[in-house]
Design an enzyme around this catalytic site. Structure first.
Site, mmCIF file in Angstrom:
data_model
loop_
_atom_site.group_PDB
_atom_site.id
_atom_site.type_symbol
_atom_site.label_atom_id
_atom_site.label_comp_id
_atom_site.label_asym_id
_atom_site.label_seq_id
_atom_site.Cartn_x
_atom_site.Cartn_y
_atom_site.Cartn_z
ATOM 1 C CB ILE A 94 -0.931 -0.008 1.222
ATOM 2 C CG1 ILE A 94 -1.810 -1.266 1.203
ATOM 3 C CG2 ILE A 94 -1.791 1.262 1.264
ATOM 4 C CD1 ILE A 94 -2.643 -1.429 -0.075
ATOM 5 C CG ASN A 108 -3.939 -7.063 5.258
ATOM 6 O OD1 ASN A 108 -4.352 -7.487 4.184
ATOM 7 N ND2 ASN A 108 -2.885 -7.577 5.888
ATOM 8 C CG HIS A 110 -0.991 -11.628 8.131
ATOM 9 N ND1 HIS A 110 -0.234 -11.559 6.970
ATOM 10 C CD2 HIS A 110 -0.307 -12.421 8.990
ATOM 11 C CE1 HIS A 110 0.874 -12.273 7.134
ATOM 12 N NE2 HIS A 110 0.853 -12.801 8.339
ATOM 13 C CG ASP A 151 1.542 -8.104 7.676
ATOM 14 O OD1 ASP A 151 2.322 -8.975 7.252
ATOM 15 O OD2 ASP A 151 0.575 -7.668 7.032
ATOM 16 C CD GLU A 181 -7.356 -16.229 5.751
ATOM 17 O OE1 GLU A 181 -7.676 -15.653 4.697
ATOM 18 O OE2 GLU A 181 -6.424 -17.032 5.826
HETATM 19 C C1 GRF Z 1 -5.434 -15.949 1.925
HETATM 20 O O1 GRF Z 1 -4.498 -16.858 2.468
HETATM 21 C C2 GRF Z 1 -5.478 -14.703 2.781
HETATM 22 O O2 GRF Z 1 -5.190 -14.977 4.121
HETATM 23 C C3 GRF Z 1 -4.395 -13.877 2.241
HETATM 24 O O3 GRF Z 1 -4.523 -14.059 0.819
HETATM 25 C C4 GRF Z 1 -4.903 -15.427 0.578
HETATM 26 C C5 GRF Z 1 -5.900 -15.524 -0.556
HETATM 27 O O4 GRF Z 1 -7.123 -15.032 -0.149
HETATM 28 N N1 GRF Z 1 -4.513 -12.511 2.684
HETATM 29 P P1 GRF Z 1 -8.419 -14.975 -1.139
HETATM 30 O O5 GRF Z 1 -8.906 -16.383 -1.355
HETATM 31 O O6 GRF Z 1 -7.982 -14.351 -2.437
HETATM 32 O O7 GRF Z 1 -9.405 -14.137 -0.368
#
Ligand code: GRF
Length: 208
Positions: A94, A108, A110, A151, A181
């Site tokens: 970013i 974000n 993580h 992060d 997530e």
């Molecule tokens: C995931 O592992 C997420 O934790 C990281 O990017 C990866 C892909 O995520 N930030 P997505 O399926 O594109 O949402």
């Protein structure tokens, strides 16, 4: 109404979790203005199009240098006018001018329990490879505000996930997505939309 822009780079499963939460009412008072990806082939852009959401490709590769991209990215976002920018599997650094302009308005997801397994080089599957290499028994995911570090911004929420015998990086990644997530990110957006959290001295506090 919280207006958000979601930035993606890959499969878009975190975007899908947001879309599903909007549909089911687990996220209220929120509207997705657009989805932006640096990857023109990202499945996440298809997910946006399937929901009639503007899908925009904006990549450093379209610009003569990184500073030109940073300026264009920041200006494009400013014109869209979001209240909140959501990084959902977004793999582009970013721009500092964007962090400054959207202070405590970029979040974000993580795939680890920050401050473990984060920072430069820790993204996607690499995080889970390092988790398994180190032999930790618990990992998880973190939603945090984005600041000028990598992060390092104020932590909004975290959720722990068990590492199991025989886990591969792929199996562990999927479990962290499903159990952490895809729960944390929609919940954080709903908390922000409903003004349940605020940042005090770089620490996220509950308002409710
Ligand atoms: C995931 O592992 C997420 O934790 C990281 O990017 C990866 C892909 O995520 N930030 P997505 O399926 O594109 O949402």
């Amino acid at each position: 109404m919280l207006k958000i822009v979601v930035c993606v780079s890959g499969g878009g499963t975190n975007l899908q979790a947001i879309l599903d939460a909007l549909e089911s009412g687990r996220i209220t008072d929120t509207e997705i203005l657009a989805v932006i990806s640096n990857n023109p082939g990202a499945k996440a852009l298809d997910r946006a199009r399937d929901h009639g959401i503007p899908a925009i490709c904006l990549s450093p590769k379209q610009y003569p240098d990184r500073e030109a991209f940073n300026e264009a990215f920041t200006e494009n976002l400013t014109e869209l006018g979001p209240d909140l920018v959501v990084l959902a599997g977004f793999l582009v650094r970013i721009p500092p001018q964007m962090v400054a302009r959207f202070s405590n308005r970029i979040i974000n997801i993580h795939p680890s329990l920050i401050p473990s397994f984060c920072g430069v080089g820790y993204y996607g599957l690499k995080v889970h490879e390092k988790v398994l290499e180190r032999g930790v028994k618990v990992t998880g995911a973190t939603v945090h505000f984005v600041n000028e570090g990598m992060d390092e911004g104020p932590i909004i929420a975290q959720k722990a996930v068990e590492v199991e015998e025989g886990d591969t990086p792929e199996i562990l990644q999927r479990r962290v997505m499903e159990q952490a997530e895809w729960i944390l990110l929609p919940r954080a957006i709903d908390d922000i939309a409903n003004k349940r959290i605020r940042v005090v001295d770089n620490v996220v506090r509950s308002c409710s």
